[in-house]
Design a protein around this motif. Structure first.
Motif, short mmCIF file in Angstrom:
data_model
loop_
_atom_site.label_atom_id
_atom_site.label_comp_id
_atom_site.label_asym_id
_atom_site.label_seq_id
_atom_site.Cartn_x
_atom_site.Cartn_y
_atom_site.Cartn_z
N GLN A 26 -3.69 -14.03 -6.34
CA GLN A 26 -2.54 -13.59 -7.12
C GLN A 26 -3.06 -12.98 -8.27
O GLN A 26 -3.80 -13.48 -9.14
CB GLN A 26 -1.51 -14.81 -7.41
CG GLN A 26 -0.45 -14.04 -8.21
CD GLN A 26 0.64 -15.37 -8.67
OE1 GLN A 26 0.15 -16.56 -8.82
NE2 GLN A 26 1.97 -15.17 -8.30
N ARG A 27 -2.55 -11.88 -8.51
CA ARG A 27 -3.09 -10.71 -9.67
C ARG A 27 -2.45 -11.61 -10.94
O ARG A 27 -1.59 -11.84 -10.90
CB ARG A 27 -2.50 -9.55 -9.54
CG ARG A 27 -3.10 -8.73 -8.47
CD ARG A 27 -2.69 -7.41 -8.35
NE ARG A 27 -2.99 -6.53 -9.38
CZ ARG A 27 -4.38 -5.82 -9.58
NH1 ARG A 27 -5.39 -6.14 -8.52
NH2 ARG A 27 -4.63 -5.13 -10.77
N PRO A 28 -3.70 -11.66 -11.80
CA PRO A 28 -3.38 -12.33 -13.10
C PRO A 28 -2.72 -11.62 -13.92
O PRO A 28 -2.33 -10.50 -13.97
CB PRO A 28 -4.71 -12.85 -13.65
CG PRO A 28 -5.55 -12.01 -12.96
CD PRO A 28 -5.03 -11.44 -11.68
N GLU A 29 -1.72 -12.36 -15.09
CA GLU A 29 -1.10 -11.79 -15.93
C GLU A 29 -1.90 -10.57 -16.68
O GLU A 29 -3.03 -10.91 -16.86
CB GLU A 29 -0.55 -12.75 -16.74
CG GLU A 29 0.62 -13.67 -16.36
CD GLU A 29 1.75 -12.62 -15.89
OE1 GLU A 29 2.24 -11.92 -16.52
OE2 GLU A 29 2.35 -13.01 -14.84
N GLY A 30 -1.22 -9.63 -16.93
CA GLY A 30 -2.06 -8.51 -17.94
C GLY A 30 -2.79 -7.44 -17.18
O GLY A 30 -2.92 -6.49 -17.63
N LYS A 31 -2.77 -7.76 -15.83
CA LYS A 31 -3.22 -6.43 -14.85
C LYS A 31 -2.14 -6.01 -14.18
O LYS A 31 -1.01 -6.33 -14.25
CB LYS A 31 -4.07 -7.44 -13.74
CG LYS A 31 -5.60 -7.65 -14.09
CD LYS A 31 -6.20 -8.17 -12.90
CE LYS A 31 -7.91 -7.79 -13.19
NZ LYS A 31 -8.74 -8.35 -12.01
N ALA A 32 -2.31 -4.70 -13.83
CA ALA A 32 -1.17 -3.81 -13.19
C ALA A 32 -0.96 -4.83 -11.86
O ALA A 32 -1.71 -5.51 -11.12
CB ALA A 32 -1.72 -2.54 -12.56
N PRO A 100 -14.04 -20.83 -1.50
CA PRO A 100 -13.61 -20.16 -2.62
C PRO A 100 -12.75 -20.82 -3.76
O PRO A 100 -12.18 -21.63 -3.52
CB PRO A 100 -12.52 -19.49 -1.67
CG PRO A 100 -12.99 -19.44 -0.32
CD PRO A 100 -13.79 -20.70 -0.23
N GLN A 101 -13.25 -20.37 -4.84
CA GLN A 101 -12.75 -20.90 -6.37
C GLN A 101 -12.21 -19.69 -7.09
O GLN A 101 -12.75 -18.73 -7.03
CB GLN A 101 -13.77 -21.69 -6.93
CG GLN A 101 -14.48 -22.71 -6.38
CD GLN A 101 -15.93 -23.21 -6.96
OE1 GLN A 101 -15.98 -23.29 -8.03
NE2 GLN A 101 -17.05 -22.97 -6.37
N SER A 102 -11.42 -19.91 -7.71
CA SER A 102 -10.73 -19.03 -8.83
C SER A 102 -11.64 -18.68 -9.94
O SER A 102 -11.74 -19.90 -10.87
CB SER A 102 -9.42 -19.39 -9.29
OG SER A 102 -8.70 -18.45 -10.30
N LEU A 103 -12.54 -17.70 -9.99
CA LEU A 103 -13.63 -17.65 -11.10
C LEU A 103 -12.91 -16.57 -12.23
O LEU A 103 -13.59 -16.30 -13.15
CB LEU A 103 -14.69 -17.10 -10.50
CG LEU A 103 -15.50 -17.90 -9.44
CD1 LEU A 103 -16.96 -17.50 -9.23
CD2 LEU A 103 -15.85 -19.34 -10.21
N GLU A 104 -11.70 -15.83 -11.61
CA GLU A 104 -11.12 -15.14 -12.69
C GLU A 104 -9.83 -15.52 -13.19
O GLU A 104 -9.11 -14.51 -13.39
CB GLU A 104 -11.31 -13.72 -11.99
CG GLU A 104 -12.65 -12.95 -11.82
CD GLU A 104 -12.69 -11.54 -11.35
OE1 GLU A 104 -11.74 -11.12 -10.90
OE2 GLU A 104 -13.84 -11.20 -11.44
N GLY A 105 -9.39 -16.57 -13.15
CA GLY A 105 -8.12 -17.16 -13.54
C GLY A 105 -7.06 -16.80 -12.26
O GLY A 105 -5.91 -17.06 -12.57
N GLN A 106 -7.10 -16.36 -11.24
CA GLN A 106 -6.29 -15.99 -10.37
C GLN A 106 -5.89 -17.09 -9.48
O GLN A 106 -6.73 -18.05 -9.18
CB GLN A 106 -6.73 -14.78 -9.26
CG GLN A 106 -7.80 -15.15 -8.42
CD GLN A 106 -9.18 -15.07 -8.84
OE1 GLN A 106 -9.57 -15.71 -9.81
NE2 GLN A 106 -9.88 -14.64 -7.94
N LYS A 107 -4.73 -17.34 -8.98
CA LYS A 107 -4.25 -18.24 -8.05
C LYS A 107 -4.69 -17.87 -6.69
O LYS A 107 -4.49 -16.61 -6.25
CB LYS A 107 -2.53 -18.56 -8.20
CG LYS A 107 -2.09 -19.32 -9.38
CD LYS A 107 -0.71 -19.38 -9.39
CE LYS A 107 -0.09 -20.11 -10.41
NZ LYS A 107 1.20 -20.10 -10.75
#
Length: 136
Positions: A26-32, A100-107
């Motif tokens: 899931q694209r994180p908040e603050g990104k397009a 796989p782990q969320s390394l960039e804060g994405q779900k």
């Protein structure tokens, strides 16, 4: 004639687990397109081949290791957004090391291809779903 839009080359990966599910991020908040679900991947850097991009992005975003030989090209998306035109090859990868782990804060979520339509996806990603349903 319509104004020329730059072409953005992005490489994406349908990571498939042993149960035939595909990993969506899931694209994180603050990104397009924040909140939308997409296939892991990213922009192809200057001098980089799409396969190299996928290997690099999977390592950076998810902490997993794979090799180019484990990537199979499936299809591609070609979609015009307002300020650019997206060209996105989609590779399938079934063989990788690590979890796989969320390394960039994405779900992250493992999803069966037939259930992917239940997740809001960017317009360029949606047409890729039938290819994954046929494959898996």
């Amino acid at each position: 004639m319509a104004a020329q839009r730059p072409i953005l080359l992005v490489a994406a990966c349908a990571l498939v687990d042993a149960d035939g599910r595909v990993l969506l991020a899931q694209r994180p908040e603050g990104k397009a397109l924040a909140g939308m679900w997409e296939f892991p991947g990213g922009k192809v850097e200057a001098g980089e081949r799409p396969e190299e991009t996928v290997v690099r992005e999977l390592r950076e975003e998810l902490g997993i290791v794979t090799r180019e030989a484990c990537l199979a090209p499936l299809t591609f998306a070609s979609h015009g957004y307002e300020s650019f035109h997206l060209l996105m090859p989609l590779f399938v990868c079934r063989k990788f090391e690590g979890t796989p782990q969320s390394l960039e804060g994405q779900k992250l979520k493992w999803v069966r291809p037939r259930a992917m339509r239940d997740y809001p996806m960017p317009p360029a990603d949606e047409p890729l779903i039938p290819f994954l349903i046929d494959l898996l």
